[in-house]
Design a protein around this motif. Structure first.
Motif, PDB file in Angstrom:
ATOM      1  N   LEU A  13       0.690  -1.257  -0.165  1.00 49.15           N
ATOM      2  CA  LEU A  13       0.060  -0.197   0.010  1.00 49.15           C
ATOM      3  C   LEU A  13       0.779   1.228   0.159  1.00 49.15           C
ATOM      4  N   ALA A  14       2.211   1.256   0.373  1.00 52.27           N
ATOM      5  CA  ALA A  14       2.910   2.435   0.461  1.00 52.27           C
ATOM      6  C   ALA A  14       2.889   3.167  -0.620  1.00 52.27           C
ATOM      7  N   LYS A  15       3.208   2.723  -1.778  1.00 57.75           N
ATOM      8  CA  LYS A  15       3.338   3.383  -2.992  1.00 57.75           C
ATOM      9  C   LYS A  15       2.187   3.997  -3.179  1.00 57.75           C
ATOM     10  N   HIS A  16       0.862   3.556  -3.139  1.00 58.65           N
ATOM     11  CA  HIS A  16      -0.268   4.263  -3.300  1.00 58.65           C
ATOM     12  C   HIS A  16      -0.805   5.297  -2.252  1.00 58.65           C
ATOM     13  N   VAL A  17      -0.375   4.873  -0.957  1.00 59.03           N
ATOM     14  CA  VAL A  17      -0.472   6.020   0.012  1.00 59.03           C
ATOM     15  C   VAL A  17       0.518   7.097   0.037  1.00 59.03           C
ATOM     16  N   LYS A  20       8.254  10.728  -7.994  1.00 59.89           N
ATOM     17  CA  LYS A  20       7.972  10.459  -6.657  1.00 59.89           C
ATOM     18  C   LYS A  20       7.703   8.954  -6.407  1.00 59.89           C
ATOM     19  N   ALA A  21       7.101   8.175  -7.187  1.00 57.32           N
ATOM     20  CA  ALA A  21       7.086   6.882  -7.254  1.00 57.32           C
ATOM     21  C   ALA A  21       8.309   6.280  -7.257  1.00 57.32           C
ATOM     22  N   GLN A  22       9.482   6.403  -8.125  1.00 57.43           N
ATOM     23  CA  GLN A  22      10.495   5.784  -8.069  1.00 57.43           C
ATOM     24  C   GLN A  22      11.376   6.080  -6.820  1.00 57.43           C
ATOM     25  N   VAL A  23      11.117   7.298  -6.192  1.00 59.00           N
ATOM     26  CA  VAL A  23      11.915   7.292  -4.932  1.00 59.00           C
ATOM     27  C   VAL A  23      11.455   6.707  -4.085  1.00 59.00           C
TER      28      VAL A  23
END
Length: 307
Positions: free
Chosen positions: A268-272, A289-292
């Motif tokens: 869930l972390a990548k979506h939240v 942001k997603a890649q970080v």
């Protein structure tokens, strides 16, 4: 079980995206708002409408445009010539399920009209505070690749969304099934399966899902890492940490567990969290942001034993 019937209906309408359906239901059970992002034509509005129509609750849709005013969203006071008194006319935001289509097409002051409602479940009109109905959640859509006539959502607005979901294209088989249904006119529409009371009951049950200290520490290691990353100017706030915890409780409940496992947090972390980051100027050039966040999740050990 109504929850399973709800999932089955949504999966039969929005084909080939069970993960997206689970993320949406996770947010709703966690009392969170949903931001659906992707290119035009991927069914964002259809998914949002199907979600809304699956609940037997008051529903409204607001098409955001550049000339939309805050009063068009939340309502306003007006003078009634017959009664010679000021009266309040509530806007379309006063519903249990609010679909906001193309949220980034409204000017910033109209976008800001949502902040109080989304965070505090209330709005202020003419000096009077009005409570939003319960349950209350916003499902917003936006096209992230088009810049003409759009106004990027400020960080404060993005932070109000529990999850930001890139819906993506369907795979070959599901797109073929979609075309076949179009040819034979058998496309299903959503019907009300669950009530607002059902959703409130699920929300209460999800809040009782247990999280061990190891799981909480893992969550906090991820949050702290976003604040210490050299390409991140503003990391995840305590509100973001709480959102990840609530979402993880709901995701565990959705999967018929009364406890959170570390994989729930990682999934869930990548979506939240990703949409809550603010990158530095250098970071905005070098990465996303997603890649970080993906890099951080790969670097942080996942606890094996939960105790």
């Amino acid at each position: 079980m109504k929850l399973q019937q709800l999932k089955d209906q949504l999966n039969s309408i929005y084909l080939g995206k069970p993960d997206v359906i689970d993320l949406c239901l996770t947010a709703l059970i966690a009392e969170g708002h949903i931001l659906l992002e992707d290119v035009p034509g991927t069914g964002k509005t259809m998914l949002a409408k199907a979600l809304a129509q699956s609940f037997e609750s008051a529903f409204s849709r607001i098409q955001f445009t550049a000339d939309l005013l805050p009063s068009d969203v939340i309502g306003s006071d007006f003078f009634n010539l017959k009664t010679q008194e000021f009266e309040n006319k509530r806007g379309p935001l006063f519903a249990n399920v609010v679909l906001i289509d193309e949220i980034n097409r409204a000017v910033p002051r109209t976008q800001s009209a949502l902040l109080e409602a989304m965070e505090e479940r209330q709005v202020s009109i003419g000096g009077t505070t009005y409570q939003m109905p319960a349950p209350f959640f916003v499902i917003a859509t936006q096209n992230p690749i088009e810049s003409a006539g759009t106004f990027p959502l400020p960080d404060a607005q993005l932070d109000r969304f529990m999850v930001a979901i890139e819906v993506g294209y369907p795979d070959f088989e599901n797109e073929r099934r979609l075309l076949s249904e179009i040819l034979t006119n058998v496309r299903r529409s959503a019907i009300g399966i669950a009530s607002g009371g059902d959703l409130i009951s699920w929300q209460e049950e999800a809040r009782r899902v247990h999280a061990s200290q190891d799981v909480l520490d893992y969550l906090l290691h991820i949050v702290q890492a976003t604040r210490d990353h050299e390409l991140v100017e503003v990391g995840v706030s305590p509100r973001g940490a709480i959102a990840l915890l609530r979402a993880s409780q709901s995701y565990a409940f959705l999967n018929q567990r009364d406890f959170i496992i570390p994989e729930d947090i990682k999934h869930l972390a990548k979506h939240v969290l990703a949409h809550r980051l603010t990158l530095t100027l250098e970071g905005g050039i070098k990465t996303t942001k997603a890649q970080v966040l993906y890099h951080l999740l790969d670097a942080i050990p996942v606890p094996v034993e939960i105790g």
